[in-house]
Design an enzyme around this catalytic site. Structure first.
Site, PDB file in Angstrom:
ATOM      1  N   GLN A   1      -7.500  -2.269  -1.327  1.00 30.14           N
ATOM      2  CA  GLN A   1      -8.493  -3.336  -1.359  1.00 30.14           C
ATOM      3  C   GLN A   1      -9.488  -3.288  -0.203  1.00 30.14           C
ATOM      4  O   GLN A   1     -10.680  -3.538  -0.387  1.00 30.14           O
ATOM      5  CB  GLN A   1      -7.780  -4.687  -1.395  1.00 30.14           C
ATOM      6  CG  GLN A   1      -8.623  -5.815  -1.901  1.00 30.14           C
ATOM      7  CD  GLN A   1      -7.787  -7.042  -2.202  1.00 30.14           C
ATOM      8  OE1 GLN A   1      -7.401  -7.773  -1.282  1.00 30.14           O
ATOM      9  NE2 GLN A   1      -7.480  -7.273  -3.470  1.00 30.14           N
TER      10      GLN A   1
ATOM     11  N   ALA B   1     -10.120  -0.680   3.469  1.00 28.28           N
ATOM     12  CA  ALA B   1      -9.627   0.494   4.193  1.00 28.28           C
ATOM     13  C   ALA B   1      -8.698   0.104   5.330  1.00 28.28           C
ATOM     14  O   ALA B   1      -7.807   0.872   5.711  1.00 28.28           O
ATOM     15  CB  ALA B   1     -10.799   1.314   4.738  1.00 28.28           C
TER      16      ALA B   1
ATOM     17  N   GLU C   1       0.814  -1.214   0.000  1.00 26.74           N
ATOM     18  CA  GLU C   1       0.000   0.000   0.000  1.00 26.74           C
ATOM     19  C   GLU C   1       0.849   1.266   0.000  1.00 26.74           C
ATOM     20  O   GLU C   1       0.493   2.271  -0.632  1.00 26.74           O
ATOM     21  CB  GLU C   1      -0.958  -0.007   1.191  1.00 26.74           C
ATOM     22  CG  GLU C   1      -2.114  -0.980   1.059  1.00 26.74           C
ATOM     23  CD  GLU C   1      -1.705  -2.433   1.255  1.00 26.74           C
ATOM     24  OE1 GLU C   1      -2.445  -3.328   0.788  1.00 26.74           O
ATOM     25  OE2 GLU C   1      -0.645  -2.681   1.862  1.00 26.74           O
TER      26      GLU C   1
ATOM     27  N   TYR D   1      -6.301  -1.750   5.229  1.00 25.36           N
ATOM     28  CA  TYR D   1      -4.933  -1.910   4.737  1.00 25.36           C
ATOM     29  C   TYR D   1      -4.296  -0.589   4.312  1.00 25.36           C
ATOM     30  O   TYR D   1      -3.179  -0.580   3.786  1.00 25.36           O
ATOM     31  CB  TYR D   1      -4.919  -2.860   3.529  1.00 25.36           C
ATOM     32  CG  TYR D   1      -5.499  -4.225   3.776  1.00 25.36           C
ATOM     33  CD1 TYR D   1      -5.517  -4.787   5.056  1.00 25.36           C
ATOM     34  CD2 TYR D   1      -6.032  -4.972   2.728  1.00 25.36           C
ATOM     35  CE1 TYR D   1      -6.055  -6.040   5.275  1.00 25.36           C
ATOM     36  CE2 TYR D   1      -6.567  -6.234   2.944  1.00 25.36           C
ATOM     37  CZ  TYR D   1      -6.577  -6.763   4.217  1.00 25.36           C
ATOM     38  OH  TYR D   1      -7.101  -8.003   4.428  1.00 25.36           O
ATOM     39  N   ILE D   2      -4.978   0.502   4.535  1.00 29.86           N
ATOM     40  CA  ILE D   2      -4.491   1.784   4.017  1.00 29.86           C
ATOM     41  C   ILE D   2      -3.366   2.376   4.869  1.00 29.86           C
ATOM     42  O   ILE D   2      -2.619   3.246   4.414  1.00 29.86           O
ATOM     43  CB  ILE D   2      -5.657   2.793   3.909  1.00 29.86           C
ATOM     44  CG1 ILE D   2      -5.333   3.884   2.882  1.00 29.86           C
ATOM     45  CG2 ILE D   2      -6.011   3.394   5.270  1.00 29.86           C
ATOM     46  CD1 ILE D   2      -6.530   4.744   2.512  1.00 29.86           C
TER      47      ILE D   2
ATOM     48  N   HIS E   1     -11.023  -6.372   8.054  1.00 32.79           N
ATOM     49  CA  HIS E   1     -11.714  -6.060   6.804  1.00 32.79           C
ATOM     50  C   HIS E   1     -12.974  -5.230   7.063  1.00 32.79           C
ATOM     51  O   HIS E   1     -13.883  -5.218   6.230  1.00 32.79           O
ATOM     52  CB  HIS E   1     -12.126  -7.342   6.069  1.00 32.79           C
ATOM     53  CG  HIS E   1     -10.976  -8.207   5.668  1.00 32.79           C
ATOM     54  ND1 HIS E   1     -10.333  -9.036   6.555  1.00 32.79           N
ATOM     55  CD2 HIS E   1     -10.345  -8.360   4.479  1.00 32.79           C
ATOM     56  CE1 HIS E   1      -9.367  -9.691   5.925  1.00 32.79           C
ATOM     57  NE2 HIS E   1      -9.342  -9.288   4.666  1.00 32.79           N
TER      58      HIS E   1
END
Length: 350
Positions: free
Chosen positions: A95, A97, A73, A99-100, A142
């Site tokens: 993919q 939020a 990311e 993982y942002i 997730h």
């Protein structure tokens, strides 16, 4: 950008779309209009995205404009900043939020500051799309709602649609904007709205699990709220999935509520908020994210500062809990009919 007359909404043909379909339609349209628009992210190319938001784009526009990236990311956002400075309009997808965060430094330290830091010589026309929030039983990694982390950063704009119509118009406006935009998509309503109780389509939506969306080009200005329902007894401020929950609860309780869909958290339509609260004298703020330092606190402060002498009761907040996201208790975590109903009862009693 390629200049073209916008379609007049009253005259435009419409068709039913889910939010996913509306987002995909907006991406198709903007890539066709502007050769500088590029899409990048994990699985966005051949596979078409984990939620199919980018389906068909690589086949139509090629691998140079729609391409897969490593699971990195920080690299995705960092590359997008460089592309934007070069003159492209990248639309990276994160993919989920959740993982942002590895890319947060690139957004805060580079993208958000590029225009000011360069004295206007460079801009960062980046639109970071990402599914956010719960509702798909995705567990702790997730399902997060991190919008408040971005609304705090000067130079970033934060957008959250609640309908397919708004998703398309707001995404077009975000891609056209010359500053970085965080575009959070509430995945719980990707394929239709819900009635606020369980994971099922709302009773008021017939046939296709979506809404009527105009064909062709149109944009919705960032920073303009939408009045979902007019009323005089109570103002409800919310965005994303919680708009549908608020509608369902107010309808069931028979409350004459003025429901305001903020749509854009930054810049916020403070005038719409002020106008509504001055009319009703009572305000309820609803969001899915955790309570402490959530965006609702900013809304409460705004109402206090601008509408204090019109208030007839303390502003109420109904939010997620200050806990890690509870996988097995997902529907208890959401603001739902019971907690929202209790807050409405307290406001209407005063």
């Amino acid at each position: 950008m390629i200049e073209e007359e916008a379609v007049s909404l009253p005259d435009a043909a419409t068709r039913p779309m889910t939010m996913i379909e509306a987002i995909n339609d907006a991406l198709h349209l903007m890539m066709a209009r502007d050769p500088d628009v590029v899409i990048m992210g994990e699985d966005v190319g051949y596979f078409g995205g984990v939620f199919r938001a980018t389906a068909g784009l690589q086949g139509k526009f090629g691998k140079n404009r729609v391409f897969d990236t490593p699971i990195n990311e920080c690299g995705i956002i960092g590359a997008a900043v460089g592309m934007a400075a070069y003159g492209l309009r990248p639309v990276p997808e994160i993919q989920f939020a959740d993982y942002i965060y590895p890319g947060y430094d690139q957004l805060v330290s580079e993208a958000a500051r590029l225009r000011y830091r360069s004295g206007g010589e460079f801009t960062a026309p980046i639109t970071v799309r990402s599914p956010f929030g719960g509702g798909i039983f995705g567990g702790q990694t997730h399902s997060q709602s991190p919008e408040a982390l971005f609304t705090h950063v000067a130079g970033l704009k934060t957008v959250i649609p609640s309908t397919p119509h708004d998703a398309k118009g707001l995404l077009i406006a975000a891609i056209e904007d010359n500053d970085p935009v965080i575009f959070f998509e509430p995945k719980r309503i990707y394929n239709g709205p819900f009635d606020g109780y369980y994971d099922r389509p709302a009773r008021s939506w017939k046939g296709h699990a979506g809404g009527q969306v105009p064909e062709g080009y149109y944009s919705i200005p960032l920073g303009k709220a939408r009045t979902v329902r007019e009323g005089s007894a109570l103002t409800v401020l919310s965005y994303g999935t919680m708009i549908h929950v608020a509608e369902a609860v107010c309808a069931e309780k028979g409350v004459d509520a003025d429901i305001i869909d903020l749509r854009t958290l930054v810049p916020i339509d403070a005038e719409a908020v002020e106008k509504s609260v001055e009319k009703t004298g009572k305000c309820l703020v609803i969001h899915e994210a955790t309570r402490t330092s959530g965006f609702g606190a900013e809304l409460v402060a705004l109402v206090q500062e601008r509408c204090f002498y019109h208030l007839e009761a303390p502003v109420e907040r109904v939010t997620g809990f200050d806990t890690p996201y509870p996988h097995s208790l997902e529907w208890a975590y959401f603001p739902g009919p019971v907690r929202i109903g209790e807050a409405i009862d307290r406001l209407m009693k005063d």
